[in-house]
Design a protein around this motif. Structure first.
Motif, mmCIF file in Angstrom:
data_model
loop_
_atom_site.group_PDB
_atom_site.id
_atom_site.type_symbol
_atom_site.label_atom_id
_atom_site.label_comp_id
_atom_site.label_asym_id
_atom_site.label_seq_id
_atom_site.Cartn_x
_atom_site.Cartn_y
_atom_site.Cartn_z
ATOM 1 N N PRO A 1 24.672 10.467 69.889
ATOM 2 C CA PRO A 1 23.524 10.915 69.087
ATOM 3 C C PRO A 1 23.404 12.437 68.997
ATOM 4 N N ASP B 1 17.989 14.695 67.981
ATOM 5 C CA ASP B 1 17.525 13.387 67.493
ATOM 6 C C ASP B 1 16.043 13.140 67.811
ATOM 7 N N HIS C 1 17.722 9.277 73.335
ATOM 8 C CA HIS C 1 18.852 9.748 72.526
ATOM 9 C C HIS C 1 19.302 11.123 73.004
ATOM 10 N N ASP D 1 21.607 -1.130 68.168
ATOM 11 C CA ASP D 1 21.254 -0.892 66.758
ATOM 12 C C ASP D 1 21.619 0.534 66.353
ATOM 13 N N ASP D 2 21.580 1.498 67.323
ATOM 14 C CA ASP D 2 21.895 2.891 66.974
ATOM 15 C C ASP D 2 23.312 3.021 66.418
ATOM 16 N N GLU D 3 24.238 2.239 67.012
ATOM 17 C CA GLU D 3 25.646 2.328 66.582
ATOM 18 C C GLU D 3 25.797 1.932 65.110
ATOM 19 N N GLY E 1 23.724 4.618 62.717
ATOM 20 C CA GLY E 1 24.349 5.938 62.599
ATOM 21 C C GLY E 1 25.796 5.913 62.155
ATOM 22 N N HIS F 1 20.805 2.493 72.486
ATOM 23 C CA HIS F 1 20.232 1.148 72.349
ATOM 24 C C HIS F 1 21.044 0.356 71.337
ATOM 25 N N VAL G 1 20.143 9.642 64.067
ATOM 26 C CA VAL G 1 19.388 8.397 63.858
ATOM 27 C C VAL G 1 17.921 8.781 63.658
ATOM 28 N N TRP G 2 17.252 9.111 64.757
ATOM 29 C CA TRP G 2 15.835 9.497 64.655
ATOM 30 C C TRP G 2 15.659 10.877 64.042
ATOM 31 N N ALA H 1 26.023 4.468 72.171
ATOM 32 C CA ALA H 1 24.713 4.123 71.600
ATOM 33 C C ALA H 1 23.694 3.961 72.729
#
Ligand SMILES: [Zn+2]
Ligand SMILES: [Zn+2]
Length: 258
Positions: A151, A155, A160, A47-49, A52, A45, A185-186, A43
């Motif tokens: 990612p 993304d 990412h 929160d990404d984990e 996603g 950052h 994610v993004w 990840a």
């Protein structure tokens, strides 16, 4: 046409475009399942984990499988353009929250690793610290064969994209059997619709994570509900409207490199 009306039409067109993108990915996806392989989630950052892969992580842990999470940054830059709160304070908060959110999903602190990249400056190939970070990541990968989640290369967010590049480069340096998967994610928010023809070039799996969805939501809420003062924005920063929609669904999507 009045300016406000034009903005409103643009807003709804963007929402429609993002919704259509999700529908199209969904149409291409084949059902996937949670395998018995251990997993490592990379990840950029904290929160990404969860966004996603939160459901997948919970389900893997339900099966007693090892899940390792590697964070590239502490996410300390999330309020840089917001309120100038001390980045060290933000980074410490996000780190603590990562431990709490991952505990909800069944991942203990000793399965969580931190590489000290700077938020917003994860090195890309050619940057002075790329090789050093690649080598640190390769060492971790060497000890965690199995499925690797990183990612998606499309993304759209520079950190990412850099994370994906680092993962690919580090995997070249290690022996063992690795199955690489990309998680979006993004991409759900930023993917240019005009490039949709790229999607069928990769195999897309839709994994039913319904039985882990409550825990995923709790882990996400942890990141989103604790607000930084004086701005009153979550520690992970201000996320655009509609950004969270894909992460509330009972399926998570994973792409295999072509
Ligand atoms: Zn991120
Ligand atoms: Zn702020």
């Amino acid at each position: 046409m009045p300016k406000r009306m034009i903005q409103s039409v643009k807003h709804y067109l963007k929402r429609f475009r993002r919704w259509s993108f999700r529908r199209l990915v969904s149409a291409y996806a084949v059902p996937g399942s949670v395998s018995k392989a251990p997993a490592l989630v990379l990840a950029p950052h904290p929160d990404d984990e969860v966004f996603g892969c939160g459901g997948l992580i919970a389900l893997k842990r339900d099966l007693g499988l090892p899940v390792t999470v590697v964070f590239l940054t502490h996410g300390e830059a999330s309020h840089r353009a917001c309120c100038q709160t001390d980045p060290k304070r933000i980074g410490a908060w996000r780190r603590q929250q990562a431990l709490a959110s991952l505990a909800v999903l069944g991942v203990a602190e000793d399965s969580i690793h931190w590489l000290a990249c700077q938020d917003g400056q994860i090195p890309q190939a050619g940057d002075p610290t790329f090789l050093e970070t690649e080598s640190q990541l390769a060492k971790l990968l060497q000890h965690h064969p199995g499925e690797i989640y990183t990612p998606h290369p499309l993304d759209g967010w520079p950190d990412h994209k850099a994370a994906t590049e680092l993962t690919r480069a580090a995997l070249q340096k290690v022996d063992g059997v690795f199955d690489l998967y990309y998680y979006p994610v993004w991409m759900w928010y930023l993917f240019p619709f005009s490039q949709f023809s790229l999607i069928p070039q990769q195999k897309v799996f839709a994994v039913d994570v319904a039985s882990g969805l409550d825990r995923k939501r709790e882990a996400m809420d942890g990141y989103l509900s604790s607000l930084v003062q004086p701005c009153g924005v979550p520690g992970c920063g201000r996320l655009p409207e509609g950004f969270l929609d894909p992460f509330q669904q009972s399926r998570e999507f994973f792409f295999r490199p072509s």
